[in-house]
Design an enzyme around this catalytic site. Structure first.
Site, mmCIF file in Angstrom:
data_model
loop_
_atom_site.group_PDB
_atom_site.id
_atom_site.type_symbol
_atom_site.label_atom_id
_atom_site.label_comp_id
_atom_site.label_asym_id
_atom_site.label_seq_id
_atom_site.Cartn_x
_atom_site.Cartn_y
_atom_site.Cartn_z
ATOM 1 C CG HIS A 1 53.736 50.650 37.945
ATOM 2 N ND1 HIS A 1 52.695 51.274 37.294
ATOM 3 C CD2 HIS A 1 53.399 49.329 38.022
ATOM 4 C CE1 HIS A 1 51.780 50.376 36.978
ATOM 5 N NE2 HIS A 1 52.176 49.195 37.414
ATOM 6 C CG ASN B 1 48.772 48.104 38.011
ATOM 7 O OD1 ASN B 1 48.984 48.977 37.166
ATOM 8 N ND2 ASN B 1 49.484 46.992 38.089
ATOM 9 C CB CYS C 1 53.200 48.889 34.279
ATOM 10 S SG CYS C 1 51.892 47.710 34.571
HETATM 11 N N1 ACO Z 1 41.063 38.178 48.474
HETATM 12 C C1 ACO Z 1 41.265 37.248 49.417
HETATM 13 N N2 ACO Z 1 42.233 36.300 49.322
HETATM 14 C C2 ACO Z 1 42.991 36.314 48.224
HETATM 15 C C3 ACO Z 1 42.842 37.273 47.192
HETATM 16 C C4 ACO Z 1 41.818 38.216 47.358
HETATM 17 N N3 ACO Z 1 41.575 39.172 46.445
HETATM 18 N N4 ACO Z 1 43.760 37.026 46.222
HETATM 19 C C5 ACO Z 1 44.482 35.978 46.627
HETATM 20 N N5 ACO Z 1 44.017 35.532 47.828
HETATM 21 C C6 ACO Z 1 44.494 34.428 48.619
HETATM 22 C C7 ACO Z 1 45.216 33.408 47.788
HETATM 23 O O1 ACO Z 1 44.310 32.500 47.208
HETATM 24 C C8 ACO Z 1 46.117 32.766 48.815
HETATM 25 O O2 ACO Z 1 45.339 31.826 49.543
HETATM 26 P P1 ACO Z 1 45.980 30.430 49.988
HETATM 27 O O3 ACO Z 1 47.129 30.800 50.895
HETATM 28 O O4 ACO Z 1 44.851 29.753 50.670
HETATM 29 O O5 ACO Z 1 46.445 29.777 48.723
HETATM 30 C C9 ACO Z 1 46.458 33.902 49.763
HETATM 31 O O6 ACO Z 1 45.458 34.911 49.550
HETATM 32 C C10 ACO Z 1 47.818 34.511 49.513
HETATM 33 O O7 ACO Z 1 47.962 34.774 48.132
HETATM 34 P P2 ACO Z 1 49.293 35.309 47.520
HETATM 35 O O8 ACO Z 1 49.200 35.332 46.033
HETATM 36 O O9 ACO Z 1 50.433 34.571 48.146
HETATM 37 O O10 ACO Z 1 49.295 36.814 48.080
HETATM 38 P P3 ACO Z 1 50.445 37.881 48.002
HETATM 39 O O11 ACO Z 1 50.779 38.328 49.354
HETATM 40 O O12 ACO Z 1 51.568 37.441 47.081
HETATM 41 O O13 ACO Z 1 49.702 39.098 47.277
HETATM 42 C C11 ACO Z 1 49.555 40.218 45.146
HETATM 43 C C12 ACO Z 1 49.210 38.972 45.967
HETATM 44 C C13 ACO Z 1 48.859 41.388 45.788
HETATM 45 C C14 ACO Z 1 49.033 40.026 43.733
HETATM 46 C C15 ACO Z 1 51.072 40.467 45.137
HETATM 47 O O14 ACO Z 1 51.760 39.281 44.853
HETATM 48 C C16 ACO Z 1 51.497 41.533 44.158
HETATM 49 O O15 ACO Z 1 51.187 42.701 44.310
HETATM 50 N N6 ACO Z 1 52.288 41.186 43.114
HETATM 51 C C17 ACO Z 1 52.813 42.153 42.157
HETATM 52 C C18 ACO Z 1 51.762 42.749 41.254
HETATM 53 C C19 ACO Z 1 52.424 43.763 40.329
HETATM 54 O O16 ACO Z 1 53.377 44.423 40.661
HETATM 55 N N7 ACO Z 1 51.976 43.922 39.124
HETATM 56 C C20 ACO Z 1 52.684 44.907 38.303
HETATM 57 C C21 ACO Z 1 52.521 44.740 36.963
HETATM 58 S S1 ACO Z 1 50.837 44.621 36.465
HETATM 59 C C22 ACO Z 1 50.832 44.926 34.784
HETATM 60 O O17 ACO Z 1 51.848 44.989 34.146
HETATM 61 C C23 ACO Z 1 49.512 45.121 34.116
#
Ligand code: ACO
Length: 328
Positions: free
Chosen positions: A255, A285, A114
């Site tokens: 980003h 993204n 990214c």
């Molecule tokens: N729909 C419904 N529920 C979901 C989904 C979904 N799409 N995805 C995950 N969940 C569930 C999980 O299973 C979990 O359930 P559980 O509590 O029963 O285990 C719950 O939701 C919470 O999941 P978390 O992973 O803790 O959710 P979080 O609040 O951390 O959000 C996210 C996840 C959006 C991915 C976040 O962590 C994030 O944005 N991280 C950074 C991503 C990023 O910046 N990437 C940049 C680089 S990408 C690249 O380089 C190509």
């Protein structure tokens, strides 16, 4: 007398097909409400089967060439930042060189996820400042839909396809210019965000083809923490190097990965939210393309005025981070 490097024009292209959160809720166990609340993403664009990263890149490049009044045959450098090249070799930039008819340009790809577009900006800026190149085209282009695991709800809701481009050249007196750049890498954390298969460490074989190893995997929470800290530090570095303060910044283009990350960065940089550009609700993204598309949209929507200062800041797999301070 040299006046540095200016951004002479920008362009972007996104595929026609829109996939909404509701569309995704039909293929994985998710909801529009979960995706919007956790990420800010409402929909993303998905490229057609016969549309590759070089096709997206070519469309974005044509617009940047047109806006900058640059003929393809006058380009001397093409750098494409991508993690979804058309082929592992030759480079996607080689295909784009031919598509554009930019026969004089040396063309190559870089892999910095990214942060790749801002890495490309730094490399091109240094080559122009060094005197070896005049007209450079930098592009961020991704077809992430082909490295997405469409059965994994934790990642497939995040990504999209698209491309953005900019033409760089030596600045004339009175033109805007790139004031400062910063790039960095931390290779100790390759495992928190990667595509484990499909490369030489783990080639796709008839035995593992069903394991979806050539798709993006991510420890979302860990990436989130790293993204906020690294982007804050990199943005502060270029603000300081350019002798600016946060009050001097008219627009931050971060980003486009997650609205909560963007809000956290705006907060830590002490820049009000109305000076932060966001378009991830439309595209998700798009990795290296994200900042490039955002730059073009901000430019064409008149969000950056001549003489104003802009900061771009990105973070991605590697881990990689990068920032640029630009006087428009
Ligand atoms: N729909 C419904 N529920 C979901 C989904 C979904 N799409 N995805 C995950 N969940 C569930 C999980 O299973 C979990 O359930 P559980 O509590 O029963 O285990 C719950 O939701 C919470 O999941 P978390 O992973 O803790 O959710 P979080 O609040 O951390 O959000 C996210 C996840 C959006 C991915 C976040 O962590 C994030 O944005 N991280 C950074 C991503 C990023 O910046 N990437 C940049 C680089 S990408 C690249 O380089 C190509």
């Amino acid at each position: 007398m040299t006046h540095g490097v200016t951004i002479a024009g920008t362009g972007s292209y996104v595929p026609e097909k829109i996939v909404t959160n509701d569309d995704l809720s039909k293929i994985v166990d998710t909801t529009d409400e979960w995706i919007v609340t956790r990420t800010g993403i409402k929909e993303r664009r998905i490229a057609a089967e016969n549309e590759s990263s070089s096709d997206l890149a070519t469309q974005a490049a044509l617009k940047a060439l047109e806006q900058s009044n640059t003929k393809a045959e006058d380009l001397e450098l093409i750098i494409i930042a991508t993690i979804t090249p058309d082929t592992l070799t030759p480079s996607t930039a080689a295909y784009v060189q031919t598509n554009l008819g930019a026969h004089k340009a040396v063309a190559f790809d870089i892999s910095a996820a990214c942060a790749g577009f801002v890495y490309a900006m730094k490399i091109a800026t240094n080559m122009i400042n060094g005197g070896s190149v005049k007209n450079a085209l930098i592009i961020g282009a991704e077809k992430l839909s082909c490295v997405t695991n469409w059965t994994d709800r934790t990642t497939c809701v995040l990504f999209g396809d698209g491309a953005g481009a900019a033409v760089l050249r030596p600045a004339e007196e009175g033109e805007g210019r790139i004031l400062a750049t910063d790039i960095g890498t931390d290779g100790t954390q390759t495992k928190i965000l990667n595509i484990p298969g499909g490369g030489s460490a783990c080639p796709t074989t008839p035995e593992n083809i069903h394991e979806n190893l050539a798709t993006l995997t991510m420890s979302g929470k860990e990436v989130f923490k790293q993204a906020v800290t690294r982007m804050r530090d990199s943005a502060n570095t270029v603000i300081e190097r350019a002798n600016l303060t946060p009050e001097d910044i008219s627009l931050v283009i971060p980003h486009q990965a997650n609205l909560r990350i963007i809000d956290a960065i705006a907060d830590r940089l002490a820049v009000p939210n109305d000076r932060v550009f966001v378009n991830l609700h439309k595209y998700g993204n798009t990795s290296a393309a994200a900042i490039a598309i955002a730059l073009d949209e901000a430019n064409r929507e008149g969000k950056i005025k001549k003489g104003e200062n802009l900061v771009m800041v990105a973070f991605g797999a590697g881990l990689t981070w990068a920032a640029a301070a630009i006087e428009w």
